[in-house]
Design a protein around this motif. Sequence first.
Motif, short mmCIF file in Angstrom:
data_model
loop_
_atom_site.label_atom_id
_atom_site.label_comp_id
_atom_site.label_asym_id
_atom_site.label_seq_id
_atom_site.Cartn_x
_atom_site.Cartn_y
_atom_site.Cartn_z
N SER A 204 50.74 29.73 69.41
CA SER A 204 51.11 29.85 67.99
C SER A 204 52.61 29.71 67.80
O SER A 204 53.08 29.11 66.83
CB SER A 204 50.63 31.20 67.44
N GLY A 205 53.38 30.24 68.75
CA GLY A 205 54.83 30.12 68.68
C GLY A 205 55.28 28.68 68.84
O GLY A 205 56.23 28.24 68.19
N LEU A 206 54.61 27.94 69.72
CA LEU A 206 54.95 26.52 69.91
C LEU A 206 54.70 25.73 68.62
O LEU A 206 55.44 24.79 68.31
CB LEU A 206 54.13 25.93 71.05
N GLU A 207 53.68 26.12 67.89
CA GLU A 207 53.36 25.44 66.64
C GLU A 207 54.16 25.97 65.46
O GLU A 207 54.02 25.50 64.33
CB GLU A 207 51.85 25.57 66.35
N LYS A 208 54.99 26.99 65.73
CA LYS A 208 55.86 27.60 64.71
C LYS A 208 55.08 28.26 63.57
O LYS A 208 55.61 28.44 62.46
CB LYS A 208 56.83 26.56 64.13
N LYS A 209 53.84 28.64 63.81
CA LYS A 209 53.07 29.35 62.80
C LYS A 209 51.99 30.18 63.49
O LYS A 209 51.56 29.84 64.60
CB LYS A 209 52.43 28.38 61.81
N ILE A 210 51.58 31.24 62.83
CA ILE A 210 50.56 32.12 63.40
C ILE A 210 49.59 32.54 62.32
O ILE A 210 49.99 32.88 61.20
CB ILE A 210 51.20 33.35 64.07
N ASN A 211 48.32 32.47 62.64
CA ASN A 211 47.26 32.89 61.72
C ASN A 211 46.96 34.36 61.99
O ASN A 211 46.26 34.70 62.95
CB ASN A 211 46.02 32.02 61.92
N VAL A 212 47.52 35.23 61.17
CA VAL A 212 47.40 36.68 61.39
C VAL A 212 45.94 37.13 61.35
O VAL A 212 45.50 37.94 62.17
CB VAL A 212 48.23 37.45 60.35
N LYS A 213 45.18 36.59 60.40
CA LYS A 213 43.78 36.98 60.27
C LYS A 213 42.99 36.58 61.52
O LYS A 213 42.14 37.33 61.99
CB LYS A 213 43.16 36.34 59.03
N PHE A 214 43.28 35.38 62.04
CA PHE A 214 42.56 34.90 63.23
C PHE A 214 42.84 35.78 64.44
O PHE A 214 41.91 36.22 65.12
CB PHE A 214 42.94 33.45 63.53
N VAL A 215 44.14 36.01 64.73
CA VAL A 215 44.48 36.77 65.94
C VAL A 215 44.02 38.22 65.83
O VAL A 215 43.57 38.82 66.82
CB VAL A 215 46.00 36.70 66.22
N THR A 216 44.10 38.80 64.62
CA THR A 216 43.63 40.17 64.44
C THR A 216 42.12 40.25 64.61
O THR A 216 41.60 41.17 65.26
CB THR A 216 44.03 40.71 63.05
N GLY A 217 41.42 39.27 64.02
CA GLY A 217 39.95 39.24 64.16
C GLY A 217 39.52 39.01 65.59
O GLY A 217 38.55 39.62 66.06
N PHE A 218 40.25 38.15 66.32
CA PHE A 218 39.95 37.90 67.73
C PHE A 218 40.07 39.19 68.54
O PHE A 218 39.15 39.55 69.30
CB PHE A 218 40.90 36.84 68.28
N CYS A 219 41.20 39.88 68.37
CA CYS A 219 41.41 41.13 69.12
C CYS A 219 40.37 42.17 68.74
O CYS A 219 39.86 42.90 69.61
CB CYS A 219 42.81 41.67 68.84
N PHE A 220 40.05 42.25 67.47
CA PHE A 220 39.08 43.25 66.99
C PHE A 220 37.69 42.99 67.59
O PHE A 220 37.03 43.93 68.08
CB PHE A 220 39.01 43.23 65.47
N LEU A 221 37.23 41.74 67.57
CA LEU A 221 35.89 41.41 68.08
C LEU A 221 35.80 41.64 69.58
O LEU A 221 34.78 42.16 70.07
CB LEU A 221 35.54 39.96 67.74
N ILE A 222 36.84 41.26 70.31
CA ILE A 222 36.85 41.50 71.75
C ILE A 222 36.76 43.00 72.04
O ILE A 222 36.00 43.46 72.91
CB ILE A 222 38.11 40.91 72.41
N CYS A 223 37.51 43.79 71.29
CA CYS A 223 37.51 45.24 71.49
C CYS A 223 36.18 45.88 71.11
O CYS A 223 35.74 46.84 71.74
CB CYS A 223 38.64 45.88 70.69
N VAL A 224 35.51 45.34 70.09
CA VAL A 224 34.20 45.85 69.70
C VAL A 224 33.18 45.64 70.82
O VAL A 224 32.41 46.55 71.18
CB VAL A 224 33.70 45.18 68.40
#
Length: 255
Positions: A204-224
Amino acid sequence: MIHTLLNDLDALYVVIFLFITMLTAIWIGYKIGFKKAKVDKKNSEISSSLLGLLALILGFTFAMAGSRYENRKNNLIDEANCIGTAVLRADIYPDSLKNEFKKDFKEYLKSRKAYYLLENDEEKLNASLKQSAVASEKLWNRATFYAKNKDYFIQSNMMVPALNDMFDSASKSNMVLNSRVPETIVYLLFSFSIIISFFIGYNSGLEKKINVKFVTGFCFLICVVIFITLDLDRPRRGLITLDSEISLLEKLNQP
């Protein structure tokens, strides 16, 4: 019972810590990747490979936890059936002996049910096992004593094997109940989750943008998924328990 940091901590606290750590890894990866001038396509390929490996480890760990949970259920049902069979066979003795057997069976059932319902209290668990051992010894001594009497030949031929099966099923249930997914695999799962989070942030840093909803959802689903996996592997506490199977022992106590 073996006490470890991972096993003693509540699963909810573990996944909350993991969730925060994964988000932190994403943020660190993003900061490092943001400083890079060029986008390396190989990083996306590496991230895809790591995501596939994470899915494999996650599925493997979940399957291990689920298998152990099913084994606990099946062994508890089998133990309840063995106890029920032995209790019924007490009815073939004369009333005086039958009542003595039933009294000992009641003590044995009480201790077995307590063993399953107790949480990770080492002292209470050991006391419950000792109570079961005392009741078991009483039942066995009474059965073997009357087995030497020719007048109780038929009754003994039915009761002794039933008691033997009951004791064997209890020993097996004790072993299976304390069976856990190896902690090495669980720590490996944690490590991969954090490493992959770092790579997601880095890309995301290389692309100079980050999808907050995507990364938060990814972490949340993995943790669930990890929370459910840990919960399956902890029969004495959590959301997923053996209450319906333990109720079979309670029904045996009813007249």
